[in-house]
Design a protein around this motif. Structure first.
Motif, PDB file in Angstrom:
ATOM      1  N   VAL A  65     167.188  72.486  57.911  1.00 30.43           N
ATOM      2  CA  VAL A  65     166.660  71.549  56.910  1.00 30.43           C
ATOM      3  C   VAL A  65     165.621  70.615  57.542  1.00 30.43           C
ATOM      4  N   LEU A  66     165.899  70.116  58.743  1.00 32.89           N
ATOM      5  CA  LEU A  66     164.953  69.214  59.386  1.00 32.89           C
ATOM      6  C   LEU A  66     163.645  69.920  59.732  1.00 32.89           C
ATOM      7  N   ARG A  67     163.742  71.140  60.227  1.00 30.42           N
ATOM      8  CA  ARG A  67     162.517  71.880  60.546  1.00 30.42           C
ATOM      9  C   ARG A  67     161.712  72.182  59.295  1.00 30.42           C
ATOM     10  N   ASP A  68     162.392  72.484  58.196  1.00 31.96           N
ATOM     11  CA  ASP A  68     161.678  72.695  56.929  1.00 31.96           C
ATOM     12  C   ASP A  68     160.966  71.424  56.473  1.00 31.96           C
ATOM     13  N   ASP A  69     161.473  70.275  56.903  1.00 30.63           N
ATOM     14  CA  ASP A  69     160.875  68.991  56.541  1.00 30.63           C
ATOM     15  C   ASP A  69     159.754  68.581  57.495  1.00 30.63           C
ATOM     16  N   GLY A  70     159.431  69.443  58.457  1.00 31.57           N
ATOM     17  CA  GLY A  70     158.351  69.146  59.394  1.00 31.57           C
ATOM     18  C   GLY A  70     158.763  68.371  60.610  1.00 31.57           C
ATOM     19  N   VAL A  71     160.064  68.231  60.839  1.00 30.69           N
ATOM     20  CA  VAL A  71     160.556  67.501  62.003  1.00 30.69           C
ATOM     21  C   VAL A  71     160.656  68.453  63.195  1.00 30.69           C
ATOM     22  N   THR A  72     160.250  67.982  64.358  1.00 31.49           N
ATOM     23  CA  THR A  72     160.391  68.765  65.582  1.00 31.49           C
ATOM     24  C   THR A  72     161.822  68.621  66.090  1.00 31.49           C
ATOM     25  N   VAL A  73     162.559  69.726  66.138  1.00 26.72           N
ATOM     26  CA  VAL A  73     163.984  69.696  66.482  1.00 26.72           C
ATOM     27  C   VAL A  73     164.206  70.392  67.823  1.00 26.72           C
ATOM     28  N   THR A  74     164.958  69.743  68.689  1.00 22.69           N
ATOM     29  CA  THR A  74     165.366  70.314  69.968  1.00 22.69           C
ATOM     30  C   THR A  74     166.883  70.400  69.999  1.00 22.69           C
ATOM     31  N   VAL A  75     167.415  71.584  70.204  1.00 21.34           N
ATOM     32  CA  VAL A  75     168.857  71.788  70.292  1.00 21.34           C
ATOM     33  C   VAL A  75     169.214  71.938  71.768  1.00 21.34           C
ATOM     34  N   THR A  76     170.036  71.038  72.268  1.00 23.38           N
ATOM     35  CA  THR A  76     170.342  71.034  73.690  1.00 23.38           C
ATOM     36  C   THR A  76     171.692  70.366  73.916  1.00 23.38           C
ATOM     37  N   SER A  77     172.003  70.067  75.160  1.00 22.33           N
ATOM     38  CA  SER A  77     173.283  69.437  75.478  1.00 22.33           C
ATOM     39  C   SER A  77     173.226  67.931  75.230  1.00 22.33           C
ATOM     40  N   ALA A  78     174.399  67.305  75.197  1.00 26.18           N
ATOM     41  CA  ALA A  78     174.473  65.868  74.936  1.00 26.18           C
ATOM     42  C   ALA A  78     173.767  65.057  76.028  1.00 26.18           C
ATOM     43  N   ASP A  79     173.906  65.476  77.280  1.00 28.45           N
ATOM     44  CA  ASP A  79     173.264  64.734  78.371  1.00 28.45           C
ATOM     45  C   ASP A  79     171.747  64.801  78.265  1.00 28.45           C
ATOM     46  N   VAL A  80     171.240  65.973  77.906  1.00 27.31           N
ATOM     47  CA  VAL A  80     169.787  66.110  77.774  1.00 27.31           C
ATOM     48  C   VAL A  80     169.278  65.304  76.587  1.00 27.31           C
ATOM     49  N   GLU A  83     168.890  61.830  77.727  1.00 26.87           N
ATOM     50  CA  GLU A  83     167.727  61.716  78.615  1.00 26.87           C
ATOM     51  C   GLU A  83     166.426  61.708  77.806  1.00 26.87           C
ATOM     52  N   LEU A  84     166.337  62.563  76.793  1.00 27.59           N
ATOM     53  CA  LEU A  84     165.139  62.592  75.947  1.00 27.59           C
ATOM     54  C   LEU A  84     164.943  61.262  75.233  1.00 27.59           C
ATOM     55  N   LEU A  85     166.032  60.674  74.758  1.00 29.08           N
ATOM     56  CA  LEU A  85     165.934  59.379  74.091  1.00 29.08           C
ATOM     57  C   LEU A  85     165.504  58.291  75.064  1.00 29.08           C
ATOM     58  N   ALA A  86     166.063  58.319  76.265  1.00 33.58           N
ATOM     59  CA  ALA A  86     165.732  57.290  77.256  1.00 33.58           C
ATOM     60  C   ALA A  86     164.274  57.373  77.688  1.00 33.58           C
ATOM     61  N   ARG A  87     163.727  58.582  77.743  1.00 36.22           N
ATOM     62  CA  ARG A  87     162.345  58.772  78.171  1.00 36.22           C
ATOM     63  C   ARG A  87     161.355  58.663  77.018  1.00 36.22           C
ATOM     64  N   GLY A  88     161.842  58.408  75.811  1.00 38.50           N
ATOM     65  CA  GLY A  88     160.956  58.290  74.660  1.00 38.50           C
ATOM     66  C   GLY A  88     160.407  59.607  74.167  1.00 38.50           C
ATOM     67  N   ARG A  89     161.041  60.722  74.526  1.00 37.85           N
ATOM     68  CA  ARG A  89     160.566  62.038  74.104  1.00 37.85           C
ATOM     69  C   ARG A  89     161.264  62.532  72.852  1.00 37.85           C
ATOM     70  N   SER A  90     162.150  61.721  72.309  1.00 40.97           N
ATOM     71  CA  SER A  90     162.807  62.036  71.048  1.00 40.97           C
ATOM     72  C   SER A  90     163.047  60.726  70.309  1.00 40.97           C
ATOM     73  N   ASP A  91     162.949  60.799  68.971  1.00 44.65           N
ATOM     74  CA  ASP A  91     163.135  59.594  68.165  1.00 44.65           C
ATOM     75  C   ASP A  91     164.600  59.348  67.812  1.00 44.65           C
ATOM     76  N   VAL A  92     165.307  60.416  67.491  1.00 38.23           N
ATOM     77  CA  VAL A  92     166.704  60.312  67.075  1.00 38.23           C
ATOM     78  C   VAL A  92     167.506  61.404  67.765  1.00 38.23           C
ATOM     79  N   GLY A  93     168.677  61.037  68.240  1.00 38.63           N
ATOM     80  CA  GLY A  93     169.613  62.014  68.799  1.00 38.63           C
ATOM     81  C   GLY A  93     170.803  62.168  67.868  1.00 38.63           C
ATOM     82  N   VAL A  94     171.178  63.393  67.565  1.00 39.10           N
ATOM     83  CA  VAL A  94     172.306  63.686  66.670  1.00 39.10           C
ATOM     84  C   VAL A  94     173.363  64.432  67.483  1.00 39.10           C
TER      85      VAL A  94
END
Length: 387
Positions: A65-80, A83-94
């Motif tokens: 659903v998020l990809r259909d909405d034009g959101v860039t989605v990364t599926v990975t581990s909780a630790d990564v 890290e993405l959130l801390a480095r500003g490379r992701s806006d929201v972590g789920v």
């Protein structure tokens, strides 16, 4: 002509053999593009969401659903994700827990843990996540209601999909009347930083390299060149062409590297290269002028670096011209950087053609002509001057 090209080739090889240039020519410009792009670059689509959790129907549904909405989605581990959130490379972590996945399969209420970054567009991305999850919960409830009424689950899902496809969804167009937001709309994350840093380092590399002109005279390279069947005019033309070659090489490298590594959109490539060549001619003329007026190569290098940084800062290479007060922006156009910045902005953001950037090209060509003529004249006089 052949002698001039040979001299220019020698100057480029001397430039590349300087080991200090490995960092300042090839690595440092890309680091600055990365930093400035993270500060002033565009948001890149409808946001970035990182999702963690084991493979489940819930994770697949949210991702789809998020990809259909034009959101860039990364599926990975909780630790990564953290890290993405801390480095500003992701806006929201789920974070999708096993309990949430089980509840979704059973049609119960789903509780997801979300963590947000400090980015400016994070609230909008978080709302997209909430809307996506809420829509999935609604669809799940509708299917459960139909199944409870005696309709098979496959038929219920197909019927809901058919109804959803036949409904004309409402649209909402948001128009931002802020001038700066309109100017930067559609820019890639690193597009703005790449253009500014290209101008900065083309000029900086040329002016810093003016010291090689002094070394050429001091070490007797110019005298030996003139002792060969090479006229003074050919030798000076070769030096000018060498400065131009170095400037174009630096700019072309940054353009190519940013296009490959950061996917920077340079618009019409031929217009961008024409602009680069014209700006490089300005830088070459300035380098010749400094290298022929000053007899100390250390002083020439220091003056070149200092002057290059000041002109770049004033010309919008470190802070976008759009953020300048109107008076300062007018003063900035005393520099060639501001004219080249405006031309790159038209090419990258507004799909300009040659006619659109002719004023900027004309001003840069005039600056280049004046500097090259004066630089050639002073270099000719300096050849006979003892150091």
């Amino acid at each position: 002509m052949r002698a001039g090209l040979a001299i220019a080739g020698v100057e480029l090889r001397r430039f590349l053999r300087d080991r200090s240039n490995i960092f300042f020519v090839f690595i440092f410009p890309l680091l600055l593009v990365l930093v400035i792009g993270s500060q002033f670059g565009g948001g890149g689509g409808n946001g970035r969401v990182a999702i963690s959790g084991s493979d489940s129907a819930l994770r697949s549904a949210v991702t789809s659903v998020l990809r259909d909405d034009g959101v860039t989605v990364t599926v990975t581990s909780a630790d990564v994700v953290r890290e993405l959130l801390a480095r500003g490379r992701s806006d929201v972590g789920v974070f999708i827990s096993p309990d949430a996945a089980t509840a979704f399969d059973a049609g119960d209420d789903v509780v997801l843990e979300t963590v947000t970054s400090s980015g400016q567009g994070t609230p909008a991305v978080l709302q997209r996540v909430r809307t996506a999850v809420g829509g999935l919960a609604t669809t799940k409830g509708q299917v459960a209601a139909l199944v409870g009424a005696g309709v098979g689950e496959p038929e219920a899902s197909a019927a809901l999909a058919a109804v959803s496809a036949s409904v004309t969804r409402p649209s909402l167009d948001v128009v931002d009347i802020d001038r700066i937001a309109q100017e930067f709309s559609g820019l890639g994350t690193f597009d703005l930083g790449a253009a500014g840093e290209t101008l900065l380092f083309v000029f900086l590399a040329s002016l810093a390299g003016s010291s090689t002109l002094i070394q050429t005279r001091r070490l007797g390279v110019m005298a030996r060149t003139l002792a060969a069947p090479v006229s003074t005019r050919q030798a000076i033309a070769g030096q000018a062409l060498g400065r131009l070659t170095i400037a174009v090489f630096q700019g072309a490298y940054i353009m190519l590297a940013t296009a490959v590594l950061f996917r920077v959109n340079w618009g019409n490539l031929w217009l961008s290269l024409l602009l680069l060549a014209t700006f490089s001619a300005v830088a070459a003329g300035a380098a010749m002028l400094i290298g022929s007026l000053i007899d100390n190569d250390g002083a020439a290098g220091g003056i070149g670096v200092g002057l290059g940084l000041v002109l770049a800062a004033l010309g919008g290479c470190m802070l976008p011209l759009e953020l300048f007060p109107s008076t300062l922006r007018t003063i900035a156009h005393l520099t060639p950087h501001a004219w080249a910045y405006d031309a790159f902005a038209k090419i990258q953001r507004h799909h300009a053609d040659l006619v659109d950037i002719l004023p900027q090209l004309g001003v840069l060509a005039a600056m280049a002509a004046v500097l090259l003529v004066v630089g050639t004249w002073t270099l000719r006089r300096s050849v006979a001057r003892a150091i």
